[in-house]
Enzyme design. Structure first.
Site, PDB file in Angstrom:
ATOM      1  N   HIS A  51       0.820  -1.205   0.000  1.00 48.01           N
ATOM      2  CA  HIS A  51       0.000   0.000   0.000  1.00 48.01           C
ATOM      3  C   HIS A  51       0.858   1.262   0.000  1.00 48.01           C
ATOM      4  O   HIS A  51       0.546   2.237  -0.662  1.00 48.01           O
ATOM      5  CB  HIS A  51      -0.895  -0.031   1.243  1.00 48.01           C
ATOM      6  CG  HIS A  51      -2.070   0.870   1.164  1.00 48.01           C
ATOM      7  ND1 HIS A  51      -3.215   0.536   0.491  1.00 48.01           N
ATOM      8  CD2 HIS A  51      -2.277   2.100   1.668  1.00 48.01           C
ATOM      9  CE1 HIS A  51      -4.078   1.520   0.590  1.00 48.01           C
ATOM     10  NE2 HIS A  51      -3.530   2.489   1.293  1.00 48.01           N
ATOM     11  N   HIS A  97     -10.779   2.282  -1.091  1.00 48.83           N
ATOM     12  CA  HIS A  97     -10.962   1.841   0.282  1.00 48.83           C
ATOM     13  C   HIS A  97     -11.700   0.506   0.240  1.00 48.83           C
ATOM     14  O   HIS A  97     -12.746   0.328   0.861  1.00 48.83           O
ATOM     15  CB  HIS A  97     -11.695   2.898   1.102  1.00 48.83           C
ATOM     16  CG  HIS A  97     -10.946   3.275   2.330  1.00 48.83           C
ATOM     17  ND1 HIS A  97     -11.528   3.736   3.474  1.00 48.83           N
ATOM     18  CD2 HIS A  97      -9.629   3.235   2.601  1.00 48.83           C
ATOM     19  CE1 HIS A  97     -10.607   3.979   4.373  1.00 48.83           C
ATOM     20  NE2 HIS A  97      -9.442   3.681   3.873  1.00 48.83           N
TER      21      HIS A  97
END
Lengths: 752, 225
Positions: A51, A97
């Site tokens: 990430h 998300h």
């Protein structure tokens, strides 16, 4: 992990529990010349996570075009920035998300919106619009209903409260997303070109300031969670989902913008993924300085938080700033007015290190260069798989009436209106909204106060797109088509495409065919962005969207932004009575169409494997230039791009609002019904050949003149009438009221 | 003419109202922070929409305890004009400056779309004087708690006094409000609370210009006094 012993060395097992590989842990020990403690290991693990480090995709992301005359800031900052003239610039970015939204749909989606808004206003911009791209599993199952309802409420819950209009996006359903939904939120902001704020820290001795909400235990190691696959015990990850507070978000937005009017801020960054860890490290390393933080000064919401927890918390609505020395008191006043925490938590140091203190002891001391530059860049094995299925239209076409096919396409959940969803978002707050939903192919907001005397003002247009079927069948060509379609959507709305942000959602990159989807689609996106002059200025990568080894369809989402230099040039989609419809980019001798990978194939064959339609980017660009020219000459009354569903469903979409009818002008070759012609007709009506745009006009002669001089092929579809019937002469007729009913009620019937 | 726009933490339609009134009246309204305690000499106080204090308690309940409320009540007792839109309407019912209450939409969803509201035959009021009863105005709504409720006795009083300013069209009531009510007036006609957002139909890029007409008539009336 709450008990803290700063001297205890981290074991390999503990490091692996935090998501590091054995190789990475050994590298860390070697480079820092010691075995790190738990806090240090946690920081390394977060920075090395997929990430934060983009380790699987970095090599390929670097190949994307990121510069251009109008690019002020490309990737690498909180968001990308493009110049729109008049000393103004647009700041925008998309971010996923996905993992949190599956675990807790409301909070996952809400904090997705909050996070992307902070990325935009941290650069000094006032957010002016939100978009979102959603992918859910198949309809008619309880989990999809639960997730959709939670996500939609979460997006609205944040966006409506903070008062930024949600103006568009996409929602699609496919069983590949059953256990891995996608929630990608995009924010667009407006900034004065001379008042852009960046994140690079500067000035040894300058104070480091923490503002916003207090730090709690929510979201600890969220970045690491987003970097692994789900398994059946996903529910147990609930503690890693952050909780959003749009009210505090609104206060933080206003307080930051108020402080930004002064010249007290040197740099600023939001605390997003990996919280205080990544924000402090990125700010310091970009500024070639070091940072020292006293963890005792961090405003905490919970008692007895360890250094590890404080550094890895992903509590929302927090920002980190470097102020000019001595500016603390003036800045504090503004945050006090808005009832927000304001704390001086450290200072900039010259040595390029991150030093954390707690109770006067050093709890972390790590070199910055190592954390940022030595994060692994992997050269993963890949195989770009191009479908080896090649079907003849004969194999795809089903023995159904045209009418039945149209009704099934329009009533399909992936075609029908998403009004039921977008009406739950405040789309008109701020008073600048021009187009949402299906009013035009792109969503449009006016640039506030851009009007002058007789001039009505400027606007920004945004489109989000991704055709996963095409990309699955051919990642490279599919990638090109996705960018081309986004650009086409802007063009048919009257805008000039300027730049893109992308959100690359894929499965597990450790599998070479998934890595092939990533590499292939990036290649396609690169080609299209170069040809269409729309560089990539920001983006996000979300990998490991897999559950129990089953991956989502490849979903590299493109969010494209364009500008409309005069809002008089805005084009809407709906035709009026007595206008002539033309397809721009279609040969009049064409009597067939490309049905592989199409909506038609997917619905009626329960499969979409095959080749993808051809795309010629030069031809695409010429088409765009031609449409802009027609628009400048006021020849276009309404316009719509031909994409999902093909020619006929797209013509019908233009007729729905005003309940019009039309007699479709068929190519001579297929005018008479027979078995062979019927085969061609299905292809002609429902094929998804690229680079075609439908327009309506009252000036057909002028159009014909222009098309000749520019050498662009056009085809006349017919004149609209008020019968409410779409006539396919000698074949079938379609009732617009029935289409409208299916278009409007499919989604409410599924989810109400 | 002086117009005050009250800003609470979480107000989010303050700028929209500002632009609307500025464009129509050619005068610049003043933003007043909710902690102010002494505001005087305004011809109109507007309480804009938004999510004051996050609406984490009952909508408008926390704002109705802000320091500025006393000044607003004083202004009301002097017969001053007050307009509350959306969350502003909720604040006015919480402060009891207007009767009734606003509860959750009966569909249990936030809703944002255009609606038509019908001007009612009201007691004399600067907010409705310029319209013939039954005039329809096209304005958007954007709310989660717009379902106006009032008990039968008080409703009878509202109807008898002519305090219902606007109604949604029959069969197009978006939130389940009693009697399709979209806006109500105070007993003296000087305070209006309404759920729809007239400030979002003021400019040519909006879906309608009916909000512009509403503000134009209101300003004309306030100036004529």
């Amino acid at each position: 992990m709450t008990k803290e012993n700063i001297n205890s060395k981290c074991t390999l097992n503990q490091a692996m529990e935090m998501g590091l590989t054995e190789e990475e842990f050994k590298l860390i020990c070697k480079r820092i010349g010691k075995t790190p403690n738990l806090t240090e290991t946690g920081i390394c693990s977060a920075m090395f996570s997929e990430h934060c480090s983009y380790k699987s995709s970095k090599k390929w992301l670097k190949t994307l075009p990121t510069s251009g005359n109008h690019v002020i800031q490309g990737p690498g900052e909180n968001a990308g920035i493009i110049d729109i003239g008049d000393n103004q610039a647009i700041v925008f970015k998309i971010e996923s998300h996905n993992h949190p939204s599956f675990i807790d749909p409301y909070q996952g989606a809400a904090t997705g919106v909050g996070g992307i808004l902070r990325d935009v206003f941290t650069m000094g911009a006032r957010p002016i619009a939100l978009m979102n791209v959603l992918r859910f599993g198949e309809t008619g199952n309880a989990l999809t209903n639960h997730l959709l309802s939670g996500v939609v409420k979460g997006i609205g819950g944040y966006g409506n409260c903070i008062g930024i209009p949600t103006i568009g996006g996409e929602t699609n359903f496919n069983q590949s997303y059953n256990s891995n939904i996608l929630v990608n939120a995009m924010a667009i902001g407006l900034v004065n070109k001379n008042k852009i704020f960046y994140s690079a820290a500067s000035g040894v001795g300058n104070p480091v300031i923490y503002v916003g909400a207090k730090t709690g235990r929510d979201g600890i190691h969220g970045a690491t969670m987003a970097s692994t696959e789900f398994s059946d015990n996903t529910e147990s990850q609930k503690p890693t989902v952050q909780v959003g507070d749009p009210f505090t978000g609104k206060l933080l937005l206003e307080a930051c913008l108020e402080l930004m009017k002064t010249d007290l801020i040197l740099s600023i960054q939001d605390m997003g993924a990996a919280g205080l860890t990544s924000s402090s490290i990125e700010m310091a390393s970009k500024g070639n300085v070091g940072i020292e933080i006293d963890l005792n000064e961090i405003p905490l919401r919970e008692k007895n938080m360890s250094s590890y927890e404080i550094m890895l918390s992903e509590s929302q609505e927090r920002m980190l700033m470097i102020l000019k020395k001595g500016a603390e008191e003036d800045a504090k006043k503004i945050f006090k007015k808005w009832d927000l925490d304001f704390a001086v938590i450290g200072k900039i140091i010259s040595e390029k290190k991150i030093v954390l203190k707690k109770e006067n002891k050093t709890v972390c001391n790590l070199p910055l260069d190592f954390l940022v530059n030595d994060a692994p860049e992997l050269n993963r094995e890949y195989e770009i798989k191009i479908s080896n299925v090649n079907l003849d239209n004969k194999n795809i076409i089903r023995d159904k009436s045209i009418k039945t096919i149209v009704y099934e396409i329009i009533g399909n959940e992936n075609f029908a209106s998403k009004k039921w969803i977008y009406e739950q978002y405040d789309s008109s707050v701020m008073g600048d909204t021009i187009s949402i939903g299906n009013k035009s192919d792109a969503s449009i907001v006016k640039i506030h106060n851009s009007e002058k005397d007789q001039f009505q003002g400027k606007a920004v247009a945004v489109s989000t797109d991704c055709n996963s079927k095409y990309i699955f069948n051919n990642p490279i060509e599919g990638g090109k088509i996705t960018v081309a379609e986004a650009a086409r959507n802007l063009i048919v709305s009257g805008a000039k495409p300027l730049a893109i942000t992308n959100n690359l959602n894929f499965g597990n990159p450790e599998k070479k065919e998934i890595m092939g989807q990533i590499v292939g689609s990036i290649k396609g996106i690169k080609d299209a962005c170069e040809q269409l002059n729309t560089p990539v200025v920001s983006g996000n990568v979300s990998l490991y969207n897999e559950t129990n080894g089953k991956s989502i369809l490849p979903t590299p989402v493109i969010g494209m932004v364009g500008v409309i230099d005069d809002i008089e040039k805005v084009i809407f989609m709906n035709a009026k009575n007595n206008e002539t419809l033309y397809i721009i980019g279609q040969d009049k001798n064409k009597y067939d169409g490309f049905l592989q990978s199409s909506f038609y194939q997917e619905i009626f064959c329960d499969d979409f494997l095959g080749q993808v339609p051809q795309i010629n980017l030069k031809k695409e660009k010429n088409l765009h230039d031609f449409i802009m020219k027609l628009n400048d000459n006021k020849i276009i009354n309404s316009a719509h791009d031909i994409s999902d569903g093909g020619l006929l469903p797209c013509v019908i979409e233009m007729l729905l609002l005003n309940k019009l009818g039309i007699n479709i002008n068929l190519p001579p070759r297929i005018k008479n019904p027979n078995k062979e012609n019927l085969l061609f007709l299905h292809g002609w009506l429902f094929g998804e050949d690229q680079s075609r745009i439908i327009i309506s006009t009252n000036k057909p002669n002028k159009l014909i003149e222009f098309s000749k001089s520019e050498n662009i092929k056009i085809y006349c579809i017919g004149k609209t009438n008020n019968t409410g019937v779409v006539e396919i002469p000698k074949y079938d007729s379609i009732c617009i009221n029935k289409c409208l009913d299916l278009y409007n009620n499919t989604i409410p019937n599924l989810f109400s | 003419m002086r117009v005050a726009i009250v800003v609470f933490p979480g107000s989010n339609c303050d700028r929209d109202i500002f632009e609307a009134i500025k464009s129509i009246s050619k005068k610049v309204p003043e933003f007043i922070w909710h902690k102010e305690t002494n505001i005087k000499n305004f011809d109109l106080i507007v309480i804009p929409g938004g999510f004051t204090f996050g609406d984490y308690l009952r909508c408008g309940a926390l704002a109705s305890n802000s320091p500025i409320i006393k000044s607003i009540k004083d202004h009301a007792s002097r017969g001053g004009a007050i307009l509350g839109i959306c969350n502003g309407f909720q604040i006015l019912t919480e402060t009891k400056l207007l009767p009734g209450t606003l509860i959750r939409n009966n569909v249990l969803k936030f809703l944002c779309h255009d609606v038509k509201i019908i001007v009612q035959d009201t007691l004399p009021s600067p907010f409705t004087w310029g319209f013939k009863p039954s005039t329809k105005l096209n304005v958007p709504i954007a709310h989660n708690e717009g379902n106006y409720y009032i008990n039968d006795n008080e409703l009878k009083k509202l109807i008898f006094n002519g305090q219902i300013a606007f109604k949604y069209e029959e069969n197009f009531n978006p939130n389940g409000s009693v009697e399709n009510i979209a806006g109500v007036l105070s007993e003296n006609g000087r305070i209006l609370g309404m759920m729809p957002h007239p400030e979002r139909s003021v400019f040519t890029h909006h879906n309608s210009l009916d909000g512009r007409l509403f503000f134009k008539k209101l300003i004309e009336q306030l100036l004529s006094l």
